[in-house]
Write an enzyme that holds these catalytic residues in place. Structure first.
Site, PDB file in Angstrom:
ATOM      1  N   ARG A   1     -10.522  -9.957  11.718  1.00 12.48           N
ATOM      2  CA  ARG A   1      -9.403 -10.101  11.058  1.00 12.48           C
ATOM      3  C   ARG A   1      -8.605 -11.377  11.173  1.00 12.48           C
ATOM      4  NH1 ARG A   1      -4.068  -5.968  11.342  1.00 12.48           N
ATOM      5  NH2 ARG A   1      -5.687  -4.760   9.972  1.00 12.48           N
TER       6      ARG A   1
ATOM      7  N   HIS B   1      -7.916  -6.500   1.991  1.00  9.73           N
ATOM      8  CA  HIS B   1      -7.862  -5.412   3.171  1.00  9.73           C
ATOM      9  C   HIS B   1      -8.761  -4.162   2.626  1.00  9.73           C
ATOM     10  CE1 HIS B   1      -6.988  -3.387   6.775  1.00  9.73           C
ATOM     11  NE2 HIS B   1      -5.788  -3.301   6.667  1.00  9.73           N
TER      12      HIS B   1
ATOM     13  N   GLN C   1      -9.055  -0.895   4.442  1.00  7.72           N
ATOM     14  CA  GLN C   1      -7.745   0.224   3.953  1.00  7.72           C
ATOM     15  C   GLN C   1      -7.947   0.991   2.649  1.00  7.72           C
ATOM     16  OE1 GLN C   1      -5.013   0.642   6.396  1.00  7.72           O
ATOM     17  NE2 GLN C   1      -4.889   2.406   5.034  1.00  7.72           N
TER      18      GLN C   1
ATOM     19  N   ASP D   1       3.742  -1.499   0.490  1.00  5.12           N
ATOM     20  CA  ASP D   1       3.411  -2.259   1.534  1.00  5.12           C
ATOM     21  C   ASP D   1       4.454  -3.156   2.023  1.00  5.12           C
ATOM     22  OD1 ASP D   1       2.007  -3.175   3.776  1.00  5.12           O
ATOM     23  OD2 ASP D   1       0.652  -4.415   2.528  1.00  5.12           O
TER      24      ASP D   1
ATOM     25  N   CYS E   1      -0.156   1.514   3.933  1.00  6.09           N
ATOM     26  CA  CYS E   1      -1.186   1.243   4.875  1.00  6.09           C
ATOM     27  C   CYS E   1      -0.720   1.381   6.267  1.00  6.09           C
ATOM     28  CB  CYS E   1      -1.986   0.115   4.607  1.00  6.09           C
ATOM     29  SG  CYS E   1      -0.844  -1.492   4.878  1.00  6.09           S
TER      30      CYS E   1
ATOM     31  N   ARG F   1      -8.973   5.870   8.235  1.00  5.68           N
ATOM     32  CA  ARG F   1      -9.505   4.659   8.808  1.00  5.68           C
ATOM     33  C   ARG F   1     -10.593   4.992   9.518  1.00  5.68           C
ATOM     34  NH1 ARG F   1      -6.557  -0.150   8.607  1.00  5.68           N
ATOM     35  NH2 ARG F   1      -8.550  -0.867   9.279  1.00  5.68           N
TER      36      ARG F   1
HETATM   37  N1  NVA Z   1      -0.134  -6.774   3.871  1.00  2.56           N
HETATM   38  C1  NVA Z   1      -0.025  -6.376   5.518  1.00  2.56           C
HETATM   39  C2  NVA Z   1      -1.028  -5.246   5.925  1.00  2.56           C
HETATM   40  C3  NVA Z   1      -0.838  -5.067   7.291  1.00  2.56           C
HETATM   41  C4  NVA Z   1      -1.964  -3.758   7.615  1.00  2.56           C
HETATM   42  C5  NVA Z   1      -0.251  -7.714   6.234  1.00  2.56           C
HETATM   43  O1  NVA Z   1      -1.268  -8.448   5.639  1.00  2.56           O
HETATM   44  O2  NVA Z   1       0.454  -7.976   7.096  1.00  2.56           O
HETATM   45  N1   CP Z   2      -3.017  -0.638   8.099  1.00  2.00           N
HETATM   46  C1   CP Z   2      -3.426  -1.483   9.232  1.00  2.00           C
HETATM   47  O1   CP Z   2      -4.534  -2.278   8.938  1.00  2.00           O
HETATM   48  O2   CP Z   2      -2.871  -1.373  10.264  1.00  2.00           O
HETATM   49  P1   CP Z   2      -3.067  -2.478  11.594  1.00  2.00           P
HETATM   50  O3   CP Z   2      -2.407  -3.795  11.163  1.00  2.00           O
HETATM   51  O4   CP Z   2      -2.252  -1.732  12.618  1.00  2.00           O
HETATM   52  O5   CP Z   2      -4.529  -2.585  12.047  1.00  2.00           O
END
Ligand code: NVA
Ligand code: CP
Length: 305
Positions: free
Chosen positions: A103, A130, A133, A219, A259, A287
């Site tokens: 990540r 992502h 997800q 989101d 998500c 997930r």
């Molecule tokens: N779009 C959000 C998703 C978090 C799971 C981010 O990238 O912060």
């Molecule tokens: N939806 C998701 O990826 O959550 P986290 O940021 O908690 O991993």
């Protein structure tokens, strides 16, 4: 041949169909308390440059349930945070483990790591995508409503990593995405890496985007990495909150997904997130099950039992 899962479209439709069916089998067995250890002695390294609750838990628990082990690394206390090149990290880490999940910020970082990795690499969220997800989201849709082919998904809000991945999924799995973003926050087809196959339509008015949708989803307005824009975004996105009126525009049995983590009163009204059309808790749980199918597939290929 070495396979990675860095973008949704790295897998064909047949591969995604296999993963959804495999996730169903793995989930059912797990719910029956059947021990299943296809990844005994295998190790997953999880590299986090951004925060996480769901992604860390689901990969770590999933690897354990499949008989393997997971190691959590973050950039604050590894050499990656002190400037070791990502290419060197790919060479070294992939000689010690069997699978890597990352990540991070730019997609380019996971691509460069993967180019130097001897083992499969999974994108656990980048600024651009992502994919894990969206695997979970589509699996959840299938569980509740059957095939997503030909259906319509309404994406309301920011054209972020989730939106880009929905758009790729629509091309791979042949469904439609209605997107509504505030002016200045529109989809960038190049960043989403789309082929332009006509599965995506932009709507200036979010109510119009929701019309007839089988799934309404949104989101956060400010994704990780964009925190400095938070105040500006709160104002720009104010009319893009998914509320009960928007849900009324959708198909009467439309689902709502997010998500998570969610901000009630910003991108979604509490009555929608906690309402009868919301499947966000199933979505979060899934997930675990889809990623178990994904890790099994990347390390063991197709399994027919
Ligand atoms: N779009 C959000 C998703 C978090 C799971 C981010 O990238 O912060
Ligand atoms: N939806 C998701 O990826 O959550 P986290 O940021 O908690 O991993």
């Amino acid at each position: 041949m070495l396979k990675h899962f860095l973008q949704f479209r790295d897998f064909t439709r047949a591969e995604h169909d296999y993963l959804f069916e495999r996730a169903r089998v793995i989930k059912a067995r797990f719910k029956r308390y059947e021990t299943y250890h296809p990844l005994a002695d295998r190790t997953l390294a999880m590299i986090f440059e951004k925060s996480s609750t769901r992604t860390r838990l689901s990969f770590e628990a999933g690897m354990h349930q499949l008989g393997g082990a997971a190691i959590y690394l973050n950039t604050r206390d590894t050499q990656l945070g002190r400037g070791e090149p990502v290419e060197d990290a790919g060479e070294v880490i992939s000689r010690m483990v069997d699978l890597v999940m990352i990540r991070t910020f730019e997609q380019d970082i996971v691509e460069r790591f993967a180019a130097h990795s001897r083992v499969p690499v999974i994108n656990g969220l980048t600024n651009e995508y992502h994919p894990c997800q969206i695997l979970a989201d589509i699996f959840t849709f299938i569980e509740h409503r059957g095939s997503i082919q030909g259906r319509t998904v309404a994406w309301i809000g920011d054209s972020n990593n989730m939106c880009n991945t929905w758009l790729q999924a629509a091309e791979v799995l042949d469904f439609n995405v209605h997107v509504s973003t505030p002016p200045g926050y529109e989809v960038e087809p190049e960043r989403a890496n789309l082929h332009g196959t006509g599965h995506f339509e932009h709507f200036a008015d979010p109510m119009h985007a929701c019309r007839g949708a089988d799934l309404v989803t949104t989101d956060v307005w400010t994704s990780m990495g964009w925190e400095a824009e938070n105040e500006k975004r709160l104002k720009a996105f104010a009319d893009w909150q998914v509320d009960a009126d928007m849900m009324k525009m959708a198909h009467p049995d439309a689902l709502f997904m997010h998500c998570l983590p969610a901000h009630r009163g910003e991108e979604v009204a509490g009555e929608v997130l906690d309402g009868p059309q919301s499947v966000v808790w199933d979505e979060a749980e899934n997930r675990l099950h889809v990623q178990k199918a994904l890790m099994e597939y990347l390390l063991r290929g197709r399994i027919e039992n």
